[in-house]
Design a protein around this motif. Structure first.
Motif, PDB file in Angstrom:
ATOM      1  N   UNK A 112     -13.198  33.972  60.275  1.00  0.00           N
ATOM      2  CA  UNK A 112     -14.169  33.172  61.035  1.00  0.00           C
ATOM      3  C   UNK A 112     -15.601  33.580  60.688  1.00  0.00           C
ATOM      4  N   UNK A 113     -15.807  34.862  60.470  1.00  0.00           N
ATOM      5  CA  UNK A 113     -17.126  35.331  60.081  1.00  0.00           C
ATOM      6  C   UNK A 113     -17.501  34.768  58.710  1.00  0.00           C
ATOM      7  N   UNK A 130     -19.558  32.401  69.635  1.00  0.00           N
ATOM      8  CA  UNK A 130     -18.166  32.579  70.084  1.00  0.00           C
ATOM      9  C   UNK A 130     -17.596  33.890  69.549  1.00  0.00           C
ATOM     10  N   UNK A 131     -17.861  34.175  68.286  1.00  0.00           N
ATOM     11  CA  UNK A 131     -17.391  35.428  67.695  1.00  0.00           C
ATOM     12  C   UNK A 131     -18.040  36.638  68.381  1.00  0.00           C
ATOM     13  N   UNK A 132     -19.308  36.526  68.741  1.00  0.00           N
ATOM     14  CA  UNK A 132     -19.999  37.612  69.438  1.00  0.00           C
ATOM     15  C   UNK A 132     -19.354  37.905  70.784  1.00  0.00           C
ATOM     16  N   UNK A 133     -18.941  36.863  71.455  1.00  0.00           N
ATOM     17  CA  UNK A 133     -18.254  37.056  72.741  1.00  0.00           C
ATOM     18  C   UNK A 133     -16.889  37.697  72.539  1.00  0.00           C
ATOM     19  N   UNK A 134     -16.204  37.290  71.486  1.00  0.00           N
ATOM     20  CA  UNK A 134     -14.859  37.807  71.225  1.00  0.00           C
ATOM     21  C   UNK A 134     -14.890  39.221  70.651  1.00  0.00           C
ATOM     22  N   UNK A 135     -15.946  39.557  69.910  1.00  0.00           N
ATOM     23  CA  UNK A 135     -16.038  40.868  69.249  1.00  0.00           C
ATOM     24  C   UNK A 135     -17.440  41.442  69.449  1.00  0.00           C
ATOM     25  N   UNK A 136     -17.795  41.807  70.688  1.00  0.00           N
ATOM     26  CA  UNK A 136     -19.165  42.246  70.976  1.00  0.00           C
ATOM     27  C   UNK A 136     -19.578  43.538  70.269  1.00  0.00           C
ATOM     28  N   UNK A 137     -18.622  44.314  69.797  1.00  0.00           N
ATOM     29  CA  UNK A 137     -18.943  45.572  69.126  1.00  0.00           C
ATOM     30  C   UNK A 137     -18.927  45.469  67.602  1.00  0.00           C
TER      31      UNK A 137
END
Length: 163
Positions: A5-6, A27-34
């Motif tokens: 996705x990235x 959306x990716x930031x929410x799913x993978x905040x770290x």
């Protein structure tokens, strides 16, 4: 899943589909905040859209995290420093860009952006000295090369009076 996705988001950004890339990256930031890579790409797309204020926390998260390649880290330092400068946060820009120059001394773009930020803080002497040094080190202009030793000497102390 995140990697694919990235890669898709980066491809969207590179093709000019900035809004679509932004939506996916948020959306990716929410799913993978770290995930520092996601944070970096999210910051980049916000900058590209002219949303500099929204880019800052993503740049900070990217630089605070692990997982950035050297190229990405350099880009994040340049991006955050430049963004701070654009927002009028000049002292923060100098801090970040100075860190970038220390970490990546061979990167001339960082040095140029640092000079601009130094100018904005009122440190014109350091800004000009940095640009003179950069010019002397990188130009192929024969007339400037002819005077390179003098230019480099003057860059060390622009206020010195020679007698």
């Amino acid at each position: 899943m995140i990697d694919a996705e990235l890669a898709r988001a980066v491809s969207l950004r590179e093709s000019g589909a900035f809004d679509e890339a932004r939506d996916l990256l948020l959306r990716l930031s929410s799913a993978a905040p770290d995930d520092a890579r996601v944070a970096y790409q999210t910051a980049w797309v916000h900058d590209r859209l002219g949303l500099e204020g929204d880019a800052v926390p993503h740049y900070v998260r990217a630089l605070d995290g692990d997982g950035l390649s050297a190229v990405e880290r350099r880009g994040a330092l340049l991006g955050l420093g430049s963004t701070y400068r654009t927002l009028g946060r000049y002292a923060e820009a100098v801090d970040v860009l100075s860190r970038g120059v220390r970490e990546f001394p061979e990167d001339r773009a960082l040095a140029v952006f640092l000079a601009m930020a130094r100018y904005n803080t009122g440190d014109a002497k350091q800004a000009v000295a940095g640009l003179l040094t950069l010019l002397a080190e990188t130009t192929t202009d024969p007339e400037i090369q002819r005077y390179r030793p003098a230019i480099e000497l003057y860059a060390e102390d622009l206020d010195r009076i020679w007698s």
